[in-house]
Every structure is written in structure tokens, then in C-alpha cells.
Design an enzyme around this catalytic site. Structure first.
Site, short mmCIF file in Angstrom:
data_model
loop_
_atom_site.label_atom_id
_atom_site.label_comp_id
_atom_site.label_asym_id
_atom_site.label_seq_id
_atom_site.Cartn_x
_atom_site.Cartn_y
_atom_site.Cartn_z
N ARG A 93 -36.51 64.90 34.03
CA ARG A 93 -35.55 64.32 35.00
C ARG A 93 -34.25 64.96 35.37
NH1 ARG A 93 -34.50 59.03 34.65
NH2 ARG A 93 -35.04 58.26 36.53
N LYS A 134 -36.50 61.49 30.14
CA LYS A 134 -34.88 61.37 30.66
C LYS A 134 -34.03 61.63 29.45
CE LYS A 134 -31.86 57.33 32.14
NZ LYS A 134 -31.90 56.11 32.73
N GLU A 191 -39.13 61.81 42.95
CA GLU A 191 -39.11 60.63 42.03
C GLU A 191 -38.69 59.54 43.26
OE1 GLU A 191 -37.85 59.85 38.17
OE2 GLU A 191 -36.83 58.20 38.77
N LYS A 242 -34.89 62.40 41.96
CA LYS A 242 -34.70 61.40 42.64
C LYS A 242 -34.53 61.62 44.15
CE LYS A 242 -32.75 57.96 39.14
NZ LYS A 242 -31.96 57.13 38.82
N ASN A 273 -36.15 55.04 29.62
CA ASN A 273 -35.15 54.81 28.60
C ASN A 273 -36.25 54.48 27.49
OD1 ASN A 273 -33.02 55.12 30.09
ND2 ASN A 273 -32.97 52.89 30.61
N GLU A 319 -27.31 58.20 30.67
CA GLU A 319 -26.98 56.60 30.62
C GLU A 319 -27.41 56.40 28.98
OE1 GLU A 319 -29.60 54.94 33.43
OE2 GLU A 319 -27.95 54.95 35.23
N GLU A 331 -37.78 47.24 32.81
CA GLU A 331 -36.36 47.51 33.07
C GLU A 331 -36.63 47.67 34.73
OE1 GLU A 331 -34.48 50.46 30.98
OE2 GLU A 331 -33.05 51.09 32.98
N GLU A 357 -35.05 48.08 43.03
CA GLU A 357 -33.84 47.63 42.34
C GLU A 357 -32.52 47.50 43.18
OE1 GLU A 357 -32.54 50.93 39.75
OE2 GLU A 357 -30.58 50.05 39.26
N ASP A 383 -28.72 57.02 43.67
CA ASP A 383 -29.51 56.30 42.52
C ASP A 383 -30.28 55.13 43.47
OD1 ASP A 383 -30.83 55.29 40.53
OD2 ASP A 383 -29.27 54.34 39.68
#
Lengths: 713, 713
Positions: free
Chosen positions: A337, A300, A400, A373, A223, A304, A180, A406, A378
Site C-alpha cells: 500500500r 500496510k 484501492e 487509494k 492493520n 498509522e 475496522e 467510512e 483518505d
């Protein structure tokens, strides 16, 4: 003509004679460039005495062998054959030093902590000293780096202690080997061949990480697939753990919160349910039976689509603590997280983590650390630091970072992420007054955290050079250095990396370091200038998508964030808007809250601004936006030009590879500029200022541009 | 203890000093082992004159540079600076030779055909001669191979013409980079970076293929995605075609039969519909506008869910001809696969291709060639040759081999596929009497085919050594050699490959060649002895699955094929059964039809045999089956032993990698033996004969053994 050009490029590329696929990363150990340099270092390299025996000592010997083969072109024999007396370089733990040396060094070694090391020249000999085996390995890599960067040894006096305890890579790697947000091919973990085949690449992965001080790796996607907690996969993970152990690297696993239901049909995953608590305790004991030094869980949850304590009306602390209790007897930790957000779209998504976690400060077990993060949204090209930093004095918080790009053009864009990370790390939270930098939050010094950590989402894949773009290696390298010490100077990081990876030629190093240090600002300009954010294409996030709107969640669209209208653009996060600004210290509210005082870099992040507002540069907002996009494109072209003149200074293969990617970067910078300006011009209704190039295509072209199978999803 | 062992293995593996990841394949060009050898070849290598200019000439120069750098460790300068007079090695097309040489060589060069070449020593000089540029490249690789294998140059007199025109790799690579039946990682085609980035690996792919005479590649899966025919992908395919062109390699694409419907919403894909015909003509013209030398289409139709002419009540000839008409004006061809089978399960699946295609002999356009798998079922460890070979005198038939080992243990089993291929190629079809071998069918000599071809389903992926198992490289190499000339001796192929890839040490080469040549028989014994077939696990085909039964299609199960009962086992394909045997020549019917005359290798393929029947070996069927399984396991252990004694003779990295895979192979050979014997014992109800080891687990263990995410599907 074009075909002919392609052909010429190809022919040039195929000069295999000059082949270097980049696999060796910064551990190239090039032959010394001349006899004088070789003569200078040879005596030290050929007269090393290593005190002690352990698997890590074997790793040290092996690494020295590789380095000597590279530097001097010869096999290094009988490393242990040297006596202490005749040796010119001594690698020893503190307590195994001869008494007189121990005494002489006591003023220095007293400062050694954890896996820290001392490199010290003393009475004609180099000493590499640590209290631990792993520290000796780190010291050896540091010694080799000194040689790679052509440092003088006689003045060497370096004491280095890690400023952060847990320095992890997070692999978002799925069990089917897709990654991912991976842009360097597929997962290097070949689960099918594990546990019986330990690939050389795993060893080289461990070497590379140890060389920059990384001491943990979470090998599966956040995930998460619960299967990784079954014996089939635990046996495989254990084989990796065995391989990594001599390098000081621990394995961590991602835990799917509803694993008790998925794997063993429990009726619930409620963290307060005794059956669920027992399940996690039993499962954890099972994991430790496979991996005695298992590091712990990364989770996590409630984000999402991932299950979490919200599903049972419980808090994030309830969720984290059930896992923490399970790993506690074994010395494990839980990295929980903070990237939590509701199923329903809120008025301002970036506020959620703070709102959810801040009230829980102090409610987590001691072996829980909250993984936050760098910014509140994001991993955008530029975000203000996350307001949780400094806001939870009683709960350890770790950083993080996303090493994989990305939202930053992915693998074909050259952008030195250390520049962005430094910006965050050196941001002042004012949590305990001026000087309360983010770096001091995460190294634990500000609040006295007992647990500290940093996580980097890996950019590593099956690509022959590991990272897609050769310069992505610099991000991996810099991440390790900043995880070791978040206050490390990034220009030194870049310089060392260039010397170790490509060449010690001062012209090359000087010029390309300049390119690296400017690359982030350039990218921000051609992608998201003046505080714009989340205007990438939907889902895969490759390329521009300021027009993205509608769909399942409004906060996954671009229009939610830029809110462009014919009058204005930007997200009002001041008191008149969402007041996300309220999550920052008063010192920041003052500056960030005033559209005339705030740095233009964050203007549209915090403010809604009329297109025709005059900014402090003297330009209107529209004018400023347009010339920043143009400046970004020109910056990318400048990078390209600086690269072109390096031809012949490094190997052909990597030179051509980077050249090829720079061509793509320039092309895509133009794509960003043209499409974003055309799109926003619909609202501003103002002409492009002088000096901004006319777009190549009309807006429709960009709206309809579509590519299939974009990687990383 | 086990962990300690693992650790030791790992430490040995990490001897990077001795690193060779296998990326260079058989083009290692190792330094000469001593001065005498170096002295012998140096003069030739340093005095080469190349006549002519073309992109392919540049490739030749480049390859010589790489080789010389490898052999002699020095850069080769000014290759073109040598005069003909001073040169000791002359590379020239026939018509560019000096007149006197042309005349002297006329008796030889008259035999040159297509891209054939002549390597000839004459009056103190080596000559590499061809009528074409690509032939010169092939000749250069042959010259370099002579040096790699330490041949004497002064006696050199080699004339080589390709016996087959189209020598293709078929990549079953999907656009998302997964590879159907791929066991070496993922697709090397990085579609996302194309067309703008031409990776060095593409060039090295072309080099490797050119070095063994491969001149075409179909880059997408036969289970086709119509998207590859859109401009987005044609532009990318064109970039690859440009890269491959100087190496003499043409691009072919897989065509999804209903592409007119998928891409342009036509109401039908009926091949007799004028709108559909026009669509294919237009699409083909578009493809040629991108790729002027596009090779043509490869089509899988009416098979495993792929659309085809059956959907419209048309024949395979109707289907093939519509595409053939479209590519004909441009010189393209259509490779139409015979692997067709109905949606409904037939009484004997293996009969279908013959039944469907044989009646169509003569109804295909001249530029159609029927691509037929080596055997009538599906790439089993051992099958009789496909009865279509020899059965279609008026329609060109090409061979499809599977280089990737879908049914042969996949990447971790070492099996020299050339042994299996030779068995098929040298099979006599008796189509025109004795000596009508399959090789003579496919080289066109038996029936006078104007179009000839061979396809190999590639075993190439992103693994650092290309093929997963280092020895998988031998299969790629051997495939190229057999495609060039299907009568090439396979022991010579193995010997050359070993010398070029690992070492010229005669002990090593002799021993390991022996291992290679026995490996296929060993594998057949531990997987599918005595004519057993299709008893692999469902879907992914990894590991044993004789118990596989039920599901959507009976002919995708094991029980359909072995039909074990308490009395007997085997598929009766004689006249008393499905009479698939009737598709073979009378000479074969006699031998194969008689359970006492037929080779035991094919017994259960053609016959249903009682467990207690005495075979010609003197054993009962059950006894024979059991000892063959045992023999297979012992063979795998023997391979392992032979490998172990090579330690130190080749580089550590590849030695350890193969050692690691051999451990897996032995383990899995035992798995096959134990599970198959336990399963079949339920039916035979007979004890294991003496000498057959007791299974490690009970049958239930094997029935329940399950692994997730097995690669290749």
C-alpha cells in the site's frame, strides 16, 4: 402521537408475509412476472447441456438449479442428462466444443482471454464458452443476469474479457471479529468455528463474488495481527481457501511487517537482514503448504502505527521486495500500500505517498504491485485522483477503493459509490497525453503493466443483508463490475442491479436509477461541498466535526484541512502553498491552479479563498457554500420522496428498511448543514442567504453532541 | 483426499435450492405435507373472526397471515371480514363473547387467570378466549402450534394459565455489541441505529418470545455499564419498548450500583445516603418518562468486581430496597441477583449466597425478588439445586437459568438443556415436607409468594439462526415453556419443537427426540462425570482445563474444586469438610452425606473419594470415571449416527449445519476424555480400563493447546 406513529410503522414492518431480508443480494432469481416471460426463457433453462467435469462445473450446475428454482419454482433435475443435440443452451470450454461449432465460432473465440467468456446465440442455441472453468462460471452468471434483466437471447453476442487481473475485496476484519470501518455488524469470518465448520454464508459469499468477477479476497485487516500467519490461523484460512477455490477466488493475507519479531522473537525485522529474509521465505513456504494457490501478501507499512521498512532506514521497495522474493517461487504477489505517512505531521499530508514512491519507480520486484487509494488523502466524499496514477510507468499500480463508507455517512446514507469511482477512473492523468485516464493506468494498457489489480475495502458484515444499507449491495456489485472492466458504464450497472435485486418494473427501475445516479452529488453537497474535506467527527468519522482540532496529530483534525479564518477558507495547494498541485500533469496545473478556472467541486481542496470572493456562479463563496449545503438537504428529501412512491412495488421488508434509513439520512443531512454552516459562520460573519433553512439548534448543541460506541473503530 | 472430502461437503452444503437458514425458528409454518391435512385445517384457517381492536390484535392478524401464507401458500385477505356466524374460528376476549357463548363457557372461563387462555371446540367452531389482549395472542400461538403439530381440533379443550408472572430473557449484551458468554455472534441490539431504525429482527424477536410466553427482557449485561441509564440510551431503549409492547414484552434494565457516582459524580453510592436515594428516585422517574411501562431493574452487585452495598458496609437488602423504593410508585420491581461473592477467596465459594441471603429473609421490600442461579456454583453441566430454594419463605425467589452454554461446550455442542432444568425444577427441597419441589418454590405456591419470576440468560446473537447451533433454538423454546409452567413435560416440549421447526415426520421426530433427551447425560459424561465441576479452561471456559490452577482467585481454578491427589479426588462438603451440605434439608443430608447412598452423579461434588474406592456399580472410582468419559464419547458418536440417517428428511442447509457441529462435538468429546483422563491419571496412577480408547496425544499436547480469541469474553 409519535409513539402511535412508531407503532404503525412497526406493524407495517412486521408484514413478514412479504419478507425479504436481502440476504440473496442480486441473485434473487425472482419468479417470472407472467406466463409470456416464463414461456420465453423456460425452454432454454430446461434444456441445458454442460460439457466437462470439475468442482467449478458442480458450482455451475448448482447455481443453475438455484436460479431455475427461483425463476420457475421447480427443482431442476438431471442437468447433465441433456444431449448436445437436444440442448438449447450449451456450456462448454472452447476446446471441448464439437469441431463444427469450434470452427464456426473461431472468429469470436480467438478474442477470449484469461477467464473471459463468450455468450453467443447460434442456429437456435445459446452457447456459453470460455477457455477456462472459471470463465464458464462467469459466463453462466452472465447468462443468468441476461435472464434476470429480461434480455433477448436470440441476438446475444457478448464477448467479455476481464480488463484487470486481480480483482480483490479487502476485509479490514480483525481476528476478534470486529471490523475496522465496518458498519454492517461484525466479521462474517467465524474464526473460532474454522476450520471444522464451513458456513453456508461463506459459500454464498463466494457465489456473490464470482457472479461479479471478483477473484481474490484478503480476509484480514491491513492493520495486521501477526497471529494470522501462525498454524492456528493458517489451518483456518486454508479451509476458507478450499471453500472458495471452485468459485475462482484466491485467499490473500495481510502481513505485519514485524511478524518475525512478534512470532519468533527475531531481534529485527530489517528487510535487508538475512535472518529476516530467511524467516519470510520459511513462513511463506509454510503458508503454501496449507494453501497451495495462496495469492500473496497485502501490506500496510509505515503508516498509522504499523511497522515498516522506515523503522530500519530502508525504502518501501526494500520492504516490498523481501516479501516478493519469498512468494515469487510459488507465483504469489505482494500488494504494497502507498498509504504511507510519517510519524511527524507534515505541512501537507497528501503529498507524502507521491514523494515517497515516485522516486522508487522501477525498484520493485516484478511481482509487486503498489496499491493506491483513489485520492491522495483518505476516501473523502470527493477527492481529485491520486497523483501517483500515471506517475510510475515502470511499477504496476492498482486501485484501492473503499466500498465501506467510512467518510460518507456510513451505513445509513444511501450514496451510489460507482458515481464517485467513475469520476476517478475517467479522470485524465495526461501521463501520455490526452486520454491517459486512470482506468488505462490500472488496466495496464497505458504503461504496459504485466500485473494489474483493483482492491475494494469490503462493506460486508454479519447484518442479515450483508451491507447494513440494502443499497450498499449496489456498491459491492458495482465494485466487482468496475474491477472487471473499469470503463463499464455505471448507469447500466445501476439498472442491472436494480432489476436483479428488486424488480424489473420499468417505473421503479427508471426512477430509482435516477436517485442512485444523483445520490453522490447530493451527499457531497450536504457534507463537503466546494472541495471541503476531512471535516468529519474525530476518530469514528460519523457526522460533522469541522471544529475538530488539537490532539496527537494535526493532520487528523478538521482545522488542518479547512484552515477557516475570518477572511478565508481552504488549503492552498498551489505554488503559493504546499504545491501538492505540482504532483499533477501540466495540463491540470493550469486548470486546477487557477481559482477562476477550477471546478468548484475542488476549489477549497486546492485554494484558499476569501469568504466574499465572487465565484463563477455569481455567488460569493459563503453564499455558494450555504446554498450547496441546503441543496444537499433538499436532495436527500427528494430521494426520500422518490422512494416513498415505490411503496408496494417491492417487498415490504426491504422497502421499510430503506425508508427507515432515508429518514436517518435526511435527519443527518440537516445535522451536517446546520452544524457546518453555524461553525463556518463564526468565521465568515455573514448571514445565511435566502432559501437556506434556519438551523434547528445553536452551535453549542452540535459541539456537545456526542454518541458512545459508534461502530467501526 | 481430505481436501476432496471438504470440497464434496461444501458442494453439498451449497444446495441453496434447499436453503433454510433457521431464522424462522419454530415459526416455520411449513406447507402442509398433503391435501388431506391441508383440507382438514383450511376451513378453520380461512374462516377466522377476530373480535376487538388493539395493537395486539394487529399482531394477531399479522401472525395468522404469516402462518396461512406458510401453511397454504396464499395471502390471507380480509381477516376481519368474517362474521361471527360464518366464522369457524373465533378469537375474542371473554367479555366480548356473545352472551350465550359466554354462559356456555362460564365453567371454563372462570379458571382464566392473568394472560391465560382457553382453546375450546364448541358446536362446530374453535374458540380462542382470554381475559386480556396478550392472552389472545398467546392463545393464537397455541392454536397455530396445534396445527403445526397436527393436533385434532374437534377435541380441543385447553386451559392454560401462566404459573409464573415474570418470564424474562436476560441478555448479557454490552453496549459495544459484544455479548458476555455469547456464542452466537454479537448482540442483536444495534444501539447506534436506535431509536430511529427498528429492525425487522426486533419484531421477529418479539414474535418468537410471545409465541412461548416470554413477557420481559433485560437487554443489557448484568456486568452493567451505567451509560444505559442516560438519555442517549433511554431513548433507544424506549424505542425497543415501543416495538415490543404489542407483543406483551416489557423492557428491564441492568442498574450499575454506583451509577450515581459514575454518571453524576455523587461522592458515594451508599444506599442509606439520602442523596443517593434521591438520585435513584429521580433517575427512575426519568426512565418512566421514556418508558411508561418499564419493568424494573436487574442488579448484579458485590460480585466479580461489580460495586454493591458491601462497599458501604450495607446488606444486600439495603441495596435492593433503595432501588425498590424508587420503582415502587410506578409499579416496577427489582430483580436482585444472589450471585454474590467476596473479594477474598473463601474455603467454599458455593456456600456464600445462602450464608448471605438466608439471614435477610423478610427484610426485602415487597417488590424485590431474589434471582438465584439453578445451582450454588455457576451453571455447571450438572449441579445440585441451589439451597436457597425453599430457604426464604418470606422473600420471593426466582430462578435464573443459563440458556447460553458457557460451561456446556458452547455453541457447537448439542445438549438439550431442558433435561438439566427439569432435574433442578423437580428436585425436592423438602422445605415443607415431601413434594416441596423447586418448581413449587418458584411458582410461588409453596410459600405464597406474591411475586414470581424466571430468568433465562439468552443464547441469542447475530448468527443467521439466532443461536449458533440450530438446536440452541430448542433451549430458547423450552425455556419459555418452563417459565410459563415449570412442570411442563420436557419430552412434549422437545416433540413439539421438532415438529414446528423441522418436520412432522414421525420417524424423524421419534429418533431425534430420543437424541435430545439423552444429550445432557452424554455431555455430562464426557465433560464432568460423577460430580466433577469447574474443570473447564480458564476464563473462556471452552474445552477442558482440569489443570487450571493459580492466578488471582483460587476459586476460579479447577484444582480448587477437584482437589485431586494421588489418593483421592473431590470436594468434601459434608460435616467433615466445608459442610455446604448443611444448607440442605435433613432428608438430603442423610442421602447426600453418605458416599454409599448418594447418586454417583453428585459424588465428587460432596465427597472426597479414594481412587480405589469400590462404588455401587462394582467399579473403582478411577475405573468408573474412565468408562463414563468413554461412554460420553460413544454417546456423542451415537448422536452423530442418529443424525446421519436423517439426511433427506429435512432441508439440506440445516441438516449439514448440524452435521458439521456434531463432527466438532465428537472431536471435542474426545478432547475432554483424553485430556481429563491423562490429567487425572497422574494422580490415580492406574491404567485405563478395557474399553477406554487410548488418548490421541500425550498430556503435554493438551496442556499446551491454546486458541486465541475464543468467543464470549
Amino acid at each position: 402521537m409519535k409513539r402511535l406513529f412508531t407503532l404503525v410503522v412497526i406493524l407495517l414492518m412486521s408484514e413478514y408475509v412479504n419478507a425479504n431480508d436481502g440476504y440473496k443480494l442480486w441473485l434473487q432469481y425472482f419468479p417470472f412476472e407472467n406466463k409470456a416471460v416464463a414461456d420465453y426463457y423456460r425452454d432454454y433453462l430446461e434444456n441445458i447441456h454442460i460439457v466437462g467435469i470439475s468442482p467449478t462445473h458442480e458450482v455451475i450446475k448448482n447455481e443453475l438449479g438455484i436460479a431455475i428454482k427461483g425463476f420457475l419454482g421447480k427443482d431442476y433435475q438431471a442437468l447433465t442428462g441433456k444431449s448436445v443435440e437436444s440442448a438449447l443452451c450449451i456450456i462448454s470450454k472452447t476446446d471441448e466444443l464439437p469441431q463444427e461449432i469450434k470452427t464456426a465460432f473461431a472468429p469470436n473465440t480467438v478474442g477470449l482471454k484469461d477467464d473471459g467468456y463468450l455468450l453467443k446465440y447460434h442456429q437456435g442455441k445459446m452457447y456459453i464458452i470460455s477457455n477456462t472453468n472459471i470463465g464458464l462460471l462467469y459466463g453462466t452468471f452472465s447468462f443468468l443476469k441476461s435472464i434476470q434483466t429480461r434480455a433477448q437471447l436470440e441476438t446475444m453476442d457478448i464477448l467479455e474479457n476481464p480488463q484487470i487481473q486481480r480483482r480483490l475485496l479487502n476485509h479490514w476484519d480483525n481476528l476478534n471479529r470486529t471490523v475496522e470501518r465496518g458498519y454492517a455488524g461484525f466479521s462474517i469470518w467465524n474464526w473460532h468455528r474454522l476450520p471444522h465448520h464451513i458456513d453456508q454464508q461463506y459459500i454464498d459469499y463466494a457465489r456473490a463474488n464470482a457472479s461479479i468477477g471478483i477473484n481474490g479476497t484478503s480476509i484480514t485487516n491491513v492493520n495486521a495481527n501477526a497471529l494470522v500467519l501462525t498454524p492456528e490461523y493458517l489451518e483456518k484460512a486454508a479451509a476458507l481457501a478450499d471453500a472458495f477455490r471452485p468459485y475462482g477466488i484466491k485467499i490473500y493475507l495481510t502481513a505485519r511487517f514485524n511478524a518475525p519479531m512478534v512470532l519468533d522473537n527475531l531481534p529485527t525485522a530489517d528487510p535487508l537482514d538475512p535472518g529476516v529474509q530467511k524467516w519470510w521465505k520459511d513462513k511463506t513456504a509454510e503458508i503454501y503448504s496449507y494453501i497451495p494457490d495462496f495469492g500473496g501478501f497485502l501490506v500496510k507499512a509505515d503508516s498509522e502505527g504499523q511497522p515498516g521498512p522506515h523503522n530500519y532506514g530502508r525504502t518501501q521497495a526494500d520492504g516490498a521486495n523481501i516479501l516478493a522474493d519469498a512468494v515469487q517461487p510459488f507465483g504469489g504477489i505482494v500488494m504494497w500500500r502507498a498509504f504511507v505517512y510519517n510519524e511527524k505531521t507534515p505541512t501537507d499530508r497528501i503529498k507524502q505517498a507521491y514523494d515517497e514512491f515516485k522516486p522508487l519507480d522501477g525498484e520493485f520486484r516484478e511481482n509487486v504491485i503498489i496499491q493506491v487509494k483513489n485520492g491522495p488523502l483518505d476516501f473523502q466524499p470527493r477527492e481529485p485522483f491520486h497523483p501517483l496514477f500515471g506517475a510510475m510507468p515502470k511499477t504496476p499500480i492498482m486501485m484501492e477503493f473503499q466500498i465501506t463508507k467510512e467518510y460518507l455517512g456510513q451505513e445509513t446514507h444511501w450514496v451510489n459509490l460507482a458515481s464517485m469511482w467513475e469520476e476517478v477512473l475517467q479522470s485524465d492523468t495526461y501521463a501520455k497525453g490526452k486520454g491517459s485516464t486512470v482506468s488505462k493506468v490500472i488496466d495496464g494498457s497505458l504503461h504496459g503493466y504485466k500485473l494489474t489489480g483493483m482492491a475494494g475495502v469490503a462493506n460486508i458484515g454479519t447484518d442479515r443483508n450483508w451491507t447494513g444499507h440494502h443499497t450498499g449491495q449496489a456498491d459491492w456489485y458495482a465494485y466487482g463490475k468496475l474491477a472487471w472492466n473499469p470503463d463499464t458504464k455505471i448507469d447500466k450497472i445501476a439498472e442491472d442491479w436494480l432489476k436483479m435485486t428488486f424488480s424489473t418494473d420499468p417505473d421503479f427501475v427508471g426512477t430509482i436509477k435516477g436517485v442512485m445516479l444523483k445520490s453522490h452529488e447530493i451527499l457531497v453537497n450536504y457534507m463537503t461541498p466546494i472541495g471541503l474535506h476531512h471535516i468529519m467527527a474525530r476518530s469514528h468519522h460519523w457526522g460533522p466535526g469541522p471544529w475538530v482540532t488539537g490532539g496527537s496529530r494535526d493532520d487528523w483534525t478538521a482545522t488542518y484541512y479547512h484552515k477557516a479564518s475570518k477572511d478565508s477558507i481552504g488549503f492552498d495547494r498551489t505554488v503559493t502553498g504546499s504545491n501538492a498541485l505540482g504532483q499533477y500533469a501540466p495540463e491540470w496545473k493550469q486548470i486546477l491552479g487557477d481559482p477562476d478556472k477550477i471546478s468548484l467541486d475542488y476549489l477549497l481542496w486546492f485554494h484558499r479563498v476569501p469568504w466574499n470572493k465572487k465565484l463563477k456562479t455569481g455567488n460569493t463563496l459563503w453564499h455558494e457554500m450555504a446554498i450547496r449545503y441546503q441543496k444537499g438537504v433538499e436532495g436527500a428529501r427528494w430521494m426520500q420522496k422518490k422512494w416513498e412512491i415505490q411503496e408496494g412495488k417491492i417487498d415490504t421488508e426491504r422497502f421499510d428498511h430503506i425508508r427507515s434509513f432515508l429518514n436517518i439520512q435526511v435527519r443527518e443531512a440537516e445535522w451536517w448543514r446546520d452544524s457546518c454552516l453555524l461553525y463556518f459562520q463564526q468565521f465568515s460573519q455573514m448571514p445565511l442567504p435566502e432559501g437556506v433553512e434556519k438551523p434547528k439548534y445553536d452551535l453549542n448543541y452540535y459541539l456537545n453532541f456526542k454518541r458512545n460506541f459508534v461502530p467501526g473503530i
